[in-house]
Design a protein around this motif. Structure first.
Motif, PDB file in Angstrom:
ATOM      1  N   ALA A  89       1.053   7.314  -6.559  1.00 36.91           N
ATOM      2  CA  ALA A  89       0.077   8.515  -6.550  1.00 36.91           C
ATOM      3  C   ALA A  89       0.781   9.873  -6.119  1.00 36.91           C
ATOM      4  O   ALA A  89       0.332  10.718  -6.741  1.00 36.91           O
ATOM      5  CB  ALA A  89      -0.954   8.220  -5.462  1.00 36.91           C
ATOM      6  N   ALA A 103       0.790  -1.184   0.074  1.00 29.56           N
ATOM      7  CA  ALA A 103       0.049   0.032   0.068  1.00 29.56           C
ATOM      8  C   ALA A 103       0.839   1.123   0.107  1.00 29.56           C
ATOM      9  O   ALA A 103       0.501   2.341  -0.671  1.00 29.56           O
ATOM     10  CB  ALA A 103      -1.045  -0.087   1.152  1.00 29.56           C
ATOM     11  N   VAL A 110      -1.734   3.984  -9.008  1.00 29.38           N
ATOM     12  CA  VAL A 110      -2.092   2.967  -7.962  1.00 29.38           C
ATOM     13  C   VAL A 110      -2.139   1.725  -8.444  1.00 29.38           C
ATOM     14  O   VAL A 110      -1.605   0.719  -8.021  1.00 29.38           O
ATOM     15  CB  VAL A 110      -3.037   3.582  -7.079  1.00 29.38           C
ATOM     16  CG1 VAL A 110      -3.456   2.553  -6.091  1.00 29.38           C
ATOM     17  CG2 VAL A 110      -2.748   4.863  -6.197  1.00 29.38           C
ATOM     18  N   GLU A 111      -3.089   1.281  -9.425  1.00 34.11           N
ATOM     19  CA  GLU A 111      -3.598   0.088 -10.025  1.00 34.11           C
ATOM     20  C   GLU A 111      -2.222  -0.503 -10.486  1.00 34.11           C
ATOM     21  O   GLU A 111      -2.136  -1.853 -10.417  1.00 34.11           O
ATOM     22  CB  GLU A 111      -4.498   0.318 -10.701  1.00 34.11           C
ATOM     23  CG  GLU A 111      -5.947   0.604 -10.272  1.00 34.11           C
ATOM     24  CD  GLU A 111      -7.026   0.933 -11.133  1.00 34.11           C
ATOM     25  OE1 GLU A 111      -6.748   0.852 -12.334  1.00 34.11           O
ATOM     26  OE2 GLU A 111      -8.228   1.135 -10.787  1.00 34.11           O
ATOM     27  N   GLU A 161      -3.817   9.388 -11.090  1.00 35.60           N
ATOM     28  CA  GLU A 161      -3.472   8.958  -9.898  1.00 35.60           C
ATOM     29  C   GLU A 161      -3.574   7.303  -9.567  1.00 35.60           C
ATOM     30  O   GLU A 161      -2.921   6.682  -9.162  1.00 35.60           O
ATOM     31  CB  GLU A 161      -3.839   9.764  -8.379  1.00 35.60           C
ATOM     32  CG  GLU A 161      -3.035  10.810  -8.509  1.00 35.60           C
ATOM     33  CD  GLU A 161      -3.586  11.616  -7.308  1.00 35.60           C
ATOM     34  OE1 GLU A 161      -3.726  11.190  -6.052  1.00 35.60           O
ATOM     35  OE2 GLU A 161      -3.385  12.896  -7.069  1.00 35.60           O
ATOM     36  N   GLN A 162      -5.168   7.202  -9.816  1.00 34.50           N
ATOM     37  CA  GLN A 162      -5.616   5.908  -9.681  1.00 34.50           C
ATOM     38  C   GLN A 162      -5.059   4.706 -10.636  1.00 34.50           C
ATOM     39  O   GLN A 162      -4.735   3.779 -10.177  1.00 34.50           O
ATOM     40  CB  GLN A 162      -7.402   6.141  -9.979  1.00 34.50           C
ATOM     41  CG  GLN A 162      -7.915   4.668  -9.537  1.00 34.50           C
ATOM     42  CD  GLN A 162      -7.795   4.118  -8.175  1.00 34.50           C
ATOM     43  OE1 GLN A 162      -7.565   4.961  -7.238  1.00 34.50           O
ATOM     44  NE2 GLN A 162      -7.655   2.760  -7.896  1.00 34.50           N
ATOM     45  N   ARG A 189       0.176  -1.838  -7.705  1.00 31.98           N
ATOM     46  CA  ARG A 189      -0.369  -3.001  -7.190  1.00 31.98           C
ATOM     47  C   ARG A 189      -0.185  -4.173  -8.167  1.00 31.98           C
ATOM     48  O   ARG A 189       0.209  -5.267  -7.732  1.00 31.98           O
ATOM     49  CB  ARG A 189      -1.779  -2.681  -6.870  1.00 31.98           C
ATOM     50  CG  ARG A 189      -2.124  -2.058  -5.713  1.00 31.98           C
ATOM     51  CD  ARG A 189      -3.632  -1.583  -5.386  1.00 31.98           C
ATOM     52  NE  ARG A 189      -3.869  -0.840  -4.367  1.00 31.98           N
ATOM     53  CZ  ARG A 189      -4.961  -0.005  -4.215  1.00 31.98           C
ATOM     54  NH1 ARG A 189      -5.933   0.054  -5.103  1.00 31.98           N
ATOM     55  NH2 ARG A 189      -4.993   0.552  -3.242  1.00 31.98           N
ATOM     56  N   ALA A 211       2.116   1.928  -3.480  1.00 29.18           N
ATOM     57  CA  ALA A 211       1.061   2.388  -4.478  1.00 29.18           C
ATOM     58  C   ALA A 211       0.905   3.947  -4.015  1.00 29.18           C
ATOM     59  O   ALA A 211       0.358   4.591  -5.045  1.00 29.18           O
ATOM     60  CB  ALA A 211      -0.329   1.655  -4.208  1.00 29.18           C
ATOM     61  N   ALA A 212       0.880   4.255  -2.755  1.00 28.66           N
ATOM     62  CA  ALA A 212       0.730   5.619  -2.469  1.00 28.66           C
ATOM     63  C   ALA A 212       1.877   6.329  -2.760  1.00 28.66           C
ATOM     64  O   ALA A 212       1.730   7.453  -3.156  1.00 28.66           O
ATOM     65  CB  ALA A 212       0.537   5.708  -0.886  1.00 28.66           C
TER      66      ALA A 212
END
Length: 203
Positions: free
Chosen positions: A96, A89, A188-189, A184-185, A192, A92-93
């Motif tokens: 972003a 996480a 993040v994806e 950003e999303q 991941r 991923a942050a």
């Protein structure tokens, strides 16, 4: 921070910061290669000889700003990593935060990745870059448990975020309702997905 200058050319306040702020304004208007040191002096309201107290040439001024960009990134990325105890996480942050930095600090982003100065001549760049690597490596190592693999993971996540950042700036992503949030999303994806792939390969 805005710094005022005397018309006499004798700068009132922090000369170094005033020159950097003037250069940032010029980069915002023309890009990192679209101005001269003399123009930065005029914008800051100081004499043409003033910069040489702090900067040998325009590249030195830009290198100082690039180091500032990396320090700003460091603070943002550290906050992103601290937002969660989970390594995946956190990365991923980080992705972003990378995209957000590029959108909100466009001039610094352009300088950090567009000036092309020789880092060997400007050790502050190497130091700032090393600090970023040292910040991210422990988190990546929690996932890979191998230094080479951890560095590769950071590069892959950062590369995806960088691509999203450039596409966002250039308007390549199309007319999205909230382009920054969407970029950003996606970052993040992708982070991941890369992390999941790394974990699967290691198992």
């Amino acid at each position: 921070m805005t710094v005022k200058a005397r018309r006499s050319g004798q700068h009132h306040g922090d000369l170094r910061n005033a020159l950097e702020q003037a250069a940032l304004e010029l980069v915002s208007e023309r890009g990192p290669h679209g101005f001269t040191l003399a123009e930065a002096c005029r914008r800051a309201g100081v004499s043409p000889s003033a910069p040489y107290k702090h900067f040998a040439d325009r590249d030195a001024l830009l290198a100082s700003l690039a180091a500032r960009a990396f320090r700003v990134q460091h603070a943002l990325f550290e906050a992103a990593l601290d937002s969660t105890p989970d390594a995946a996480a956190g990365l991923a942050a980080f992705a972003a935060a990378y995209v957000r930095f590029a959108a909100q600090e466009k001039a610094l982003f352009d300088i950090a990745f567009g000036i092309g100065v020789d880092a060997k001549r400007h050790p502050e760049l190497t130091e700032a870059g090393t600090a970023l690597r040292d910040l991210l490596m422990p988190v990546a190592l929690d996932i890979t448990h191998d230094e080479a693999a951890a560095f590769d993971l950071i590069v892959r996540v950062a590369a995806a975020a960088h691509g999203e950042s450039v596409f966002l700036q250039q308007g390549i992503l199309g007319a999205e309702p909230e382009p920054l949030a969407s970029a950003e999303q996606r970052a993040v994806e992708t982070a991941r997905a890369v992390i999941s792939q790394v974990r699967t390969s290691a198992s």
